[in-house]
Design an enzyme around this catalytic site. Structure first.
Site, PDB file in Angstrom:
ATOM      1  N   ASP A  79      -5.395  -6.784   5.922  1.00 49.77           N
ATOM      2  CA  ASP A  79      -6.590  -6.160   5.368  1.00 49.77           C
ATOM      3  C   ASP A  79      -7.566  -7.232   4.886  1.00 49.77           C
ATOM      4  O   ASP A  79      -8.770  -7.194   5.187  1.00 49.77           O
ATOM      5  CB  ASP A  79      -6.182  -5.244   4.209  1.00 49.77           C
ATOM      6  CG  ASP A  79      -7.299  -4.322   3.758  1.00 49.77           C
ATOM      7  OD1 ASP A  79      -8.375  -4.330   4.385  1.00 49.77           O
ATOM      8  OD2 ASP A  79      -7.099  -3.595   2.777  1.00 49.77           O
ATOM      9  N   LYS A 132       4.076 -15.208   3.929  1.00 51.02           N
ATOM     10  CA  LYS A 132       4.187 -16.056   2.737  1.00 51.02           C
ATOM     11  C   LYS A 132       5.670 -16.321   2.498  1.00 51.02           C
ATOM     12  O   LYS A 132       6.235 -16.041   1.430  1.00 51.02           O
ATOM     13  CB  LYS A 132       3.531 -15.373   1.535  1.00 51.02           C
ATOM     14  CG  LYS A 132       3.374 -16.268   0.313  1.00 51.02           C
ATOM     15  CD  LYS A 132       2.490 -17.474   0.540  1.00 51.02           C
ATOM     16  CE  LYS A 132       2.322 -18.264  -0.750  1.00 51.02           C
ATOM     17  NZ  LYS A 132       1.632 -19.553  -0.531  1.00 51.02           N
ATOM     18  N   ASP A 140     -11.281  -8.887   6.972  1.00 48.35           N
ATOM     19  CA  ASP A 140     -12.590  -8.871   6.324  1.00 48.35           C
ATOM     20  C   ASP A 140     -13.161 -10.286   6.255  1.00 48.35           C
ATOM     21  O   ASP A 140     -14.370 -10.490   6.424  1.00 48.35           O
ATOM     22  CB  ASP A 140     -12.489  -8.270   4.926  1.00 48.35           C
ATOM     23  CG  ASP A 140     -12.464  -6.751   4.941  1.00 48.35           C
ATOM     24  OD1 ASP A 140     -12.389  -6.179   6.047  1.00 48.35           O
ATOM     25  OD2 ASP A 140     -12.510  -6.135   3.867  1.00 48.35           O
ATOM     26  N   TYR A 191       0.811  -1.209   0.000  1.00 55.05           N
ATOM     27  CA  TYR A 191       0.000   0.000   0.000  1.00 55.05           C
ATOM     28  C   TYR A 191       0.850   1.267   0.000  1.00 55.05           C
ATOM     29  O   TYR A 191       0.416   2.317  -0.479  1.00 55.05           O
ATOM     30  CB  TYR A 191      -0.924   0.022   1.220  1.00 55.05           C
ATOM     31  CG  TYR A 191      -2.018  -1.013   1.187  1.00 55.05           C
ATOM     32  CD1 TYR A 191      -2.242  -1.810   0.068  1.00 55.05           C
ATOM     33  CD2 TYR A 191      -2.846  -1.214   2.276  1.00 55.05           C
ATOM     34  CE1 TYR A 191      -3.233  -2.760   0.037  1.00 55.05           C
ATOM     35  CE2 TYR A 191      -3.859  -2.165   2.257  1.00 55.05           C
ATOM     36  CZ  TYR A 191      -4.046  -2.933   1.133  1.00 55.05           C
ATOM     37  OH  TYR A 191      -5.050  -3.878   1.109  1.00 55.05           O
ATOM     38  N   ASP A 212      -2.131 -18.445   2.904  1.00 56.05           N
ATOM     39  CA  ASP A 212      -3.189 -19.193   2.233  1.00 56.05           C
ATOM     40  C   ASP A 212      -3.725 -20.303   3.126  1.00 56.05           C
ATOM     41  O   ASP A 212      -4.936 -20.509   3.231  1.00 56.05           O
ATOM     42  CB  ASP A 212      -2.706 -19.743   0.884  1.00 56.05           C
ATOM     43  CG  ASP A 212      -1.298 -20.306   0.941  1.00 56.05           C
ATOM     44  OD1 ASP A 212      -0.648 -20.241   1.997  1.00 56.05           O
ATOM     45  OD2 ASP A 212      -0.838 -20.824  -0.089  1.00 56.05           O
TER      46      ASP A 212
END
Length: 362
Positions: free
Chosen positions: A247, A190, A251, A141, A223
């Protein structure tokens, strides 16, 4: 206690839900003998319309002078062109940078009274109490972005970068919070693919080993974690992760609570010289322009964000707990906004009605 709170209602349902959060804070001030001064400021699309800036100069000045900031939401169809040079989301990123907040706390707790609002089997939701700690100022970001002609059309790049120091400070926040809870931290990355994640894993491992030996640390690939979060959500305590992963995962975690409208957040930086920690407090939901002005928005996320404001910026634990208890009893007694009603069953209350009932319980 005296405190100055900047209120950035923003766009869409932002003004509706922040109005209820302010009403709750006013009730807290009256009950506990505090003086809260509220200063209303523009941000996001509202700032663009009024001043051509998603974070106008007046807002920046008021935020710098505040003990805490209460934010509604930003964005909407009027400003949705992703190629526009000025966008509401730029105001949010600039606000975080101006306040130097780097740790975003997002608690996800399930409630027995709301298990029918979640899509998972009830037995999976028992005892879920997860605190996400999302790094807020690094990663994709905030990295360098390019868009240029290339041999196969346009080529776009977004640079993801992290420094050791950025990772250390958010890992310390996770460790300190874990000590107040179940003393378990799950670090999500990751590391099998990304160099930034390998640095993340090495750094978090070192910080937890050297500074928080009493906290159990485990690592998870993003994942796999996304799947396990829905298969066994009650197995997690504190989860720390980088900006983009945090983020998305928070959610996803909203389905555990029953609605994204229920979830609060706090974005914190380092304490000031006076000992207070200015923070940015907001529900994790967006501006929901499709229901703006209809009275259907759930104010609980904003009200619980106000409770986090009391706890983290004003060191008012008793007051924060009182707000959380009021929310808990209202939900247990069956008060529901439309997002919490399955297939439209049962009577729904409005945003203002739910906020007023929470105030009454205080």
């Amino acid at each position: 206690m005296r405190a100055r709170i900047a209120v950035l209602a923003g766009d869409g349902v932002g003004p509706e839900v922040t109005a209820e959060a302010v009403r709750v804070l006013e009730r807290v001030a009256a009950r506990f003998g505090h003086e809260f001064a509220f200063v209303e400021c523009l941000v996001g699309g509202a700032g663009i319309d009024a001043a051509g800036d998603p974070l106008p100069a007046r807002t920046r000045a008021q935020v710098a002078d505040a003990d805490a900031v209460l934010l509604g939401a930003v964005g909407g169809p009027r400003w949705s062109d992703p190629s526009a040079p000025v966008r509401p989301e730029q105001g949010l990123l600039a606000l975080r940078a101006a306040m130097k907040v780097f740790a975003n706390l997002r608690p996800v707790t399930t409630r027995d009274a709301l298990v029918d609002a979640a899509p998972l089997r009830p037995e999976l939701l028992r005892g879920v109490d997860v605190l996400f700690v999302r790094e807020l100022t690094g990663g994709l970001y905030f990295g360098e972005k390019t868009l240029a002609p290339g041999p196969d059309g346009e080529t776009a790049t977004d640079l993801c970068s992290y420094t050791t120091g950025e990772i250390e400070r958010v890992a310390r926040v996770a460790g300190r919070l874990a000590r107040t809870r179940g003393r378990r931290v799950t670090s999500v990355d990751k590391a099998n693919v990304l160099e930034t994640s390998r640095l993340w894993r090495r750094t978090v491992t070192r910080v937890m080993r050297d500074e928080f030996p009493d906290v159990v640390l485990e690592h998870a690939l993003v994942d796999s974690f996304a799947m396990q979060l829905l298969r066994a959500p009650a197995s997690y305590d504190v989860v720390v992760t980088e900006n983009l992963f945090g983020d998305i995962l928070t959610d996803e975690a909203a389905v555990l609570a029953g609605s994204i409208g229920l979830l609060p957040s706090a974005s914190l930086g380092l304490p000031r010289a006076d000992g207070r920690t200015p923070g940015l407090y907001e529900p994790i939901h967006g501006s929901a322009p499709d229901i703006a002005g209809t009275g259907k928005a759930n104010p609980v996320g904003a009200i619980l964000s106000a409770a986090m404001l009391l706890r983290h910026s004003l060191d008012a634990e008793q007051e924060a707990s009182a707000v959380e208890q009021a929310v808990r009893t209202v939900l247990e007694d069956g008060w529901r906004t439309p997002d919490l009603l399955l297939s439209g069953r049962g009577p729904a209350c409005t945003t203002a009605e739910l906020g007023a009932e929470i105030c009454r319980r205080l």
